[in-house]
Design a protein around this motif. Structure first.
Motif, PDB file in Angstrom:
ATOM      1  N   ILE A  46       0.825  -1.212   0.000  1.00  0.00           N
ATOM      2  CA  ILE A  46       0.000   0.000   0.000  1.00  0.00           C
ATOM      3  C   ILE A  46       0.856   1.257   0.000  1.00  0.00           C
ATOM      4  N   ASP A  47       2.172   1.106   0.262  1.00  0.00           N
ATOM      5  CA  ASP A  47       3.038   2.282   0.418  1.00  0.00           C
ATOM      6  C   ASP A  47       3.370   2.981  -0.899  1.00  0.00           C
ATOM      7  N   ASN A  48       3.227   2.286  -2.018  1.00  0.00           N
ATOM      8  CA  ASN A  48       3.559   2.844  -3.340  1.00  0.00           C
ATOM      9  C   ASN A  48       4.997   3.366  -3.380  1.00  0.00           C
ATOM     10  N   ASP A  49       5.908   2.594  -2.813  1.00  0.00           N
ATOM     11  CA  ASP A  49       7.293   3.055  -2.653  1.00  0.00           C
ATOM     12  C   ASP A  49       8.302   2.227  -3.442  1.00  0.00           C
ATOM     13  N   ILE A  50       7.858   1.591  -4.533  1.00  0.00           N
ATOM     14  CA  ILE A  50       8.732   0.737  -5.322  1.00  0.00           C
ATOM     15  C   ILE A  50       9.130   1.439  -6.614  1.00  0.00           C
ATOM     16  N   VAL A  68      -0.570  13.396   8.468  1.00  0.00           N
ATOM     17  CA  VAL A  68       0.858  13.198   8.700  1.00  0.00           C
ATOM     18  C   VAL A  68       1.235  11.759   8.380  1.00  0.00           C
ATOM     19  N   ALA A  69       2.252  11.584   7.554  1.00  0.00           N
ATOM     20  CA  ALA A  69       2.750  10.251   7.235  1.00  0.00           C
ATOM     21  C   ALA A  69       3.539   9.705   8.422  1.00  0.00           C
ATOM     22  N   GLU A  70       3.413   8.415   8.680  1.00  0.00           N
ATOM     23  CA  GLU A  70       4.068   7.810   9.833  1.00  0.00           C
ATOM     24  C   GLU A  70       5.587   7.961   9.785  1.00  0.00           C
ATOM     25  N   GLY A  71       6.156   8.157   8.595  1.00  0.00           N
ATOM     26  CA  GLY A  71       7.590   8.328   8.461  1.00  0.00           C
ATOM     27  C   GLY A  71       8.084   9.685   8.916  1.00  0.00           C
ATOM     28  N   VAL A  72       7.158  10.608   9.200  1.00  0.00           N
ATOM     29  CA  VAL A  72       7.527  11.944   9.683  1.00  0.00           C
ATOM     30  C   VAL A  72       7.515  11.969  11.204  1.00  0.00           C
ATOM     31  N   MET A  73       6.373  11.641  11.755  1.00  0.00           N
ATOM     32  CA  MET A  73       6.181  11.570  13.210  1.00  0.00           C
ATOM     33  C   MET A  73       4.803  10.986  13.465  1.00  0.00           C
ATOM     34  N   VAL A  82      -1.285   8.391   8.835  1.00  0.00           N
ATOM     35  CA  VAL A  82      -1.485   7.332   7.845  1.00  0.00           C
ATOM     36  C   VAL A  82      -0.196   6.545   7.655  1.00  0.00           C
ATOM     37  N   MET A  83      -0.334   5.357   7.101  1.00  0.00           N
ATOM     38  CA  MET A  83       0.811   4.489   6.851  1.00  0.00           C
ATOM     39  C   MET A  83       1.625   4.975   5.648  1.00  0.00           C
ATOM     40  N   GLY A  84       2.654   4.219   5.318  1.00  0.00           N
ATOM     41  CA  GLY A  84       3.491   4.573   4.192  1.00  0.00           C
ATOM     42  C   GLY A  84       4.959   4.307   4.435  1.00  0.00           C
ATOM     43  N   ARG A  85       5.280   3.886   5.652  1.00  0.00           N
ATOM     44  CA  ARG A  85       6.668   3.628   6.037  1.00  0.00           C
ATOM     45  C   ARG A  85       7.480   4.897   5.800  1.00  0.00           C
TER      46      ARG A  85
END
Length: 319
Positions: free
Chosen positions: A126-130, A220-225, A168-171
């Motif tokens: 779901i992260d769309n990070d590839i 806020v994305a979880e990778g921020v805080m 929200v998620m997203g690593r």
């Protein structure tokens, strides 16, 4: 190639079942025996492998999660552990493997490819990070889940004249937060790919309050805080009534959207086609609505980038 195996690994994503189904049915259509590996790389090591027939993937295209299950297997990084998995494949005459998952799953696939098992990666996260694909399987479904939650929370934010902070998620990637923020009309979007100045966020909220605005949505994305950390930082600069919501694993669940089902079907079938052509050590993807393939080495070369134009637009529309 006469036999092929398929597994899902890492975090589950809506549409994994559709991709799994496509691999199985495309393989059988081409006259290839196909095997399912249950519990990801852990199942590969534990020899949890089963030959599949058409009926084994019936009635799953609409289901979230993964029928093949997923499990963590950090020890798979060890060569002797991987060899156990390789031996389990080879004793069945399986020399090809489709891995449906994200970045970590691809790294396992790359090592297997280097050690004699021909592999193709299918982007399921779901992260769309590839790298090498515009969209990953599960992203569209998760996006719609988040947008629905934002819409519901906004009703409460409006009623109680509050600022809501939604995590929200997203690593380490901000795509889910960015797209959901634009679609949900969020006043502020915080993502890992851009610096987060909470003081300026507070100033924008205060400016809105001065012109009569009574509520705000911050994504806020979880990778921020975390949402709670964001709320604490915000209250250092402004006296505002905030509420924090962490959407968590609900973002991974639910039936996949039509877009994710079609994308998963196309990519799963394409993975089998590449193996039939003798191509391995690659990940499949979709770029400009056309199927594409990218070597694992290139996939890992650089960090996934956000759409900077979309990020600029989010700021322009949230004035």
């Amino acid at each position: 190639m006469k036999k092929i195996a398929v597994l899902t690994s890492g975090g589950d994503a809506p549409g994994m079942n559709a991709a799994f189904r496509a691999v199985v049915r495309k393989s059988i259509y081409e006259g290839i025996e196909v095997y399912g590996v249950y519990q990801g790389y852990q199942g590969l090591v534990n020899d949890n492998i089963k030959k599949l027939e058409l009926g084994d993937v019936g009635d799953i295209i609409q289901r979230g999660g993964t029928k093949l299950y997923s499990a963590r297997c950090p020890e798979f990084i060890e060569p002797d552990v991987r060899q156990e998995g390789i031996d389990n494949l080879k004793k069945r005459g399986i020399d090809s493997l489709v891995v449906i998952g994200g970045d970590g799953s691809y790294r396992g696939a790359q090592r297997l490819n280097e050690e004699g098992i021909k592999t193709i990666g299918v982007p399921g996260t779901i992260d769309n990070d590839i790298n090498g694909t515009d969209f990953t399987i599960g992203f569209d479904t998760a996006l719609n889940t988040v947008v629905d939650a934002v819409d519901r929370i906004r009703d409460t934010a409006t009623s109680h004249e509050r600022t809501f902070i939604i995590e929200v998620m997203g690593r380490d990637a901000g795509d889910l937060a960015l797209w959901a923020g634009v679609a949900g009309g969020a006043e502020t979007i915080l993502i890992p790919e851009a610096s987060s100045d909470i003081k300026s966020v507070a100033e924008r909220i205060e400016t809105g309050m001065n012109r009569g605005k009574k509520h705000s949505i911050i994504i806020v994305a979880e990778g921020v805080m975390s949402a709670s950390e964001c709320g604490g930082e915000l209250r250092k600069y402004i006296n505002v009534d905030t509420r924090e919501s962490v959407l968590g694993h609900m973002q991974r669940g639910g039936k996949p959207t039509g877009n994710d089902r079609v994308l998963a079907s196309r990519l799963g079938a394409y993975a089998v086609e590449l193996l039939l052509e003798g191509v391995s050590g690659h990940a499949v993807g979709i770029e400009n609505n056309s199927l594409s393939k990218t070597s694992f080495d290139k996939v890992f070369e650089e960090h996934h980038k956000i759409d900077e134009g979309l990020f600029r637009l989010s700021k322009e529309l949230s004035i």
